[in-house]
Motif scaffolding. Structure first.
Motif, PDB file in Angstrom:
ATOM      1  N   VAL A  10       3.388   2.418  16.012  1.00  0.00           N
ATOM      2  CA  VAL A  10       4.010   1.607  17.411  1.00  0.00           C
ATOM      3  C   VAL A  10       3.586   2.458  18.483  1.00  0.00           C
ATOM      4  CG1 VAL A  10       6.067   1.193  18.711  1.00  0.00           C
ATOM      5  CG2 VAL A  10       5.957   0.905  16.185  1.00  0.00           C
ATOM      6  N   ALA A  15       0.993   1.041  21.540  1.00  0.00           N
ATOM      7  CA  ALA A  15       1.553   0.973  22.871  1.00  0.00           C
ATOM      8  C   ALA A  15       0.715   1.957  23.846  1.00  0.00           C
ATOM      9  CB  ALA A  15       2.856   1.556  22.802  1.00  0.00           C
ATOM     10  N   LEU A  66      -0.638  -3.927  22.903  1.00  0.00           N
ATOM     11  CA  LEU A  66       0.756  -3.780  23.307  1.00  0.00           C
ATOM     12  C   LEU A  66       1.693  -4.925  22.661  1.00  0.00           C
ATOM     13  CD1 LEU A  66       0.638  -3.084  27.161  1.00  0.00           C
ATOM     14  CD2 LEU A  66       1.600  -1.663  25.402  1.00  0.00           C
ATOM     15  N   ALA A  67       0.973  -6.247  22.595  1.00  0.00           N
ATOM     16  CA  ALA A  67       1.673  -7.426  21.958  1.00  0.00           C
ATOM     17  C   ALA A  67       1.822  -6.917  20.528  1.00  0.00           C
ATOM     18  CB  ALA A  67       0.686  -8.421  21.934  1.00  0.00           C
ATOM     19  N   ALA A 124       2.435  -3.827  19.221  1.00  0.00           N
ATOM     20  CA  ALA A 124       3.516  -2.931  19.289  1.00  0.00           C
ATOM     21  C   ALA A 124       4.781  -3.403  19.223  1.00  0.00           C
ATOM     22  CB  ALA A 124       3.127  -1.900  20.264  1.00  0.00           C
ATOM     23  N   VAL A 125       4.963  -4.414  19.835  1.00  0.00           N
ATOM     24  CA  VAL A 125       6.583  -4.913  20.262  1.00  0.00           C
ATOM     25  C   VAL A 125       6.967  -5.354  18.831  1.00  0.00           C
ATOM     26  CG1 VAL A 125       7.826  -6.872  21.098  1.00  0.00           C
ATOM     27  CG2 VAL A 125       5.852  -5.504  22.395  1.00  0.00           C
ATOM     28  N   PRO A 126       6.433  -6.300  17.983  1.00  0.00           N
ATOM     29  CA  PRO A 126       6.942  -6.481  16.744  1.00  0.00           C
ATOM     30  C   PRO A 126       6.997  -5.444  15.619  1.00  0.00           C
ATOM     31  CG  PRO A 126       4.875  -7.604  16.933  1.00  0.00           C
ATOM     32  CD  PRO A 126       5.202  -7.042  18.162  1.00  0.00           C
ATOM     33  N   GLY A 161       7.493  -2.319  16.368  1.00  0.00           N
ATOM     34  CA  GLY A 161       8.795  -1.440  16.716  1.00  0.00           C
ATOM     35  C   GLY A 161      10.048  -1.934  16.255  1.00  0.00           C
ATOM     36  N   PHE A 162       9.960  -3.385  16.405  1.00  0.00           N
ATOM     37  CA  PHE A 162      11.325  -4.223  15.924  1.00  0.00           C
ATOM     38  C   PHE A 162      11.473  -4.017  14.334  1.00  0.00           C
ATOM     39  CE2 PHE A 162      13.219  -8.007  14.371  1.00  0.00           C
ATOM     40  CZ  PHE A 162      14.628  -8.016  14.874  1.00  0.00           C
TER      41      PHE A 162
END
Length: 199
Positions: free
Chosen positions: A39, A43, A74-75, A77-79, A81-82
């Motif tokens: 992540v 990011a 970045l796209a 990294a978001v899922p 991270g979740f």
């Protein structure tokens, strides 16, 4: 051109992430895996690449390529991270046993919201920066988070019974020995006390 410093930093961050990702498997280098933070890497790499594209005078082709690469990082990294919030990664608890050439290392693994955490035990070589670690567990026990009475599914102690043999002793006193290959670090079998649940 792109901002050279930011672009270079972004490439370095993303290459390190790729290198650590490729190193993962049945056996991996401990020093390299300490840099494995998907992540944060994605990011940071994406943000640096986007930052490299905001300078005036950047040719359209370079700007588009940088924005696509940064936006994709970045796209992703978001899922990720979740997922790491819902399923926290295992973390090292400590070294349970040592010999001149090897260590047995314990990792605490989340087993969900209601299930007890697991203690996963793996083998690591003692070679300084070149130390390798097997991803194939030698033993698995439940974490005695509530301080329950001694049972077979709670770990008591770990010791080297021979140069290539590890002995696992449960909190109840029950014991198991596991031989391992000194080159591949693969155990001949595994002690699996994780499926057991306290009555």
């Amino acid at each position: 051109m792109l901002d050279g410093g930011l672009a270079a930093a972004s490439v370095v961050v993303l290459l390190v992430f790729l290198l650590t990702l490729l190193d993962r498997g049945d056996m991996q280098h401990v020093a390299l895996q300490r840099l494995y933070h998907p992540v944060l890497s994605l990011a940071l790499g994406g943000a640096l690449m986007l930052g490299a594209c905001v300078r005036r005078g950047v040719p359209t082709g370079w700007r588009l390529a940088g924005v696509l690469a940064g936006g994709l990082a970045l796209a992703l990294a978001v899922p990720l991270g979740f997922l790491r919030l819902v399923f926290p990664p295992e973390h090292e608890v400590g070294v349970e046993a040592s010999s001149p050439d090897y260590q047995v290392v314990a990792y605490r693994v989340s087993a969900g919201l209601t299930a007890p955490h697991r203690i996963r035990l793996v083998l690591r070589t003692r070679e300084g920066l070149a130390s390798r670690e097997s991803d194939i567990e030698m033993a698995c026990f439940q974490d005695n988070e509530r301080g329950d009475p001694a049972a077979d599914w709670f770990l008591g102690r770990v010791e080297f019974a021979a140069p290539h043999t590890v002995r696992f002793v449960a909190a109840s006193g029950a014991g198991w020995t596991v031989d391992f290959d000194p080159v591949t670090l693969e155990p001949a079998g595994a002690v699996d006390q994780c499926p057991n649940v306290a009555p």
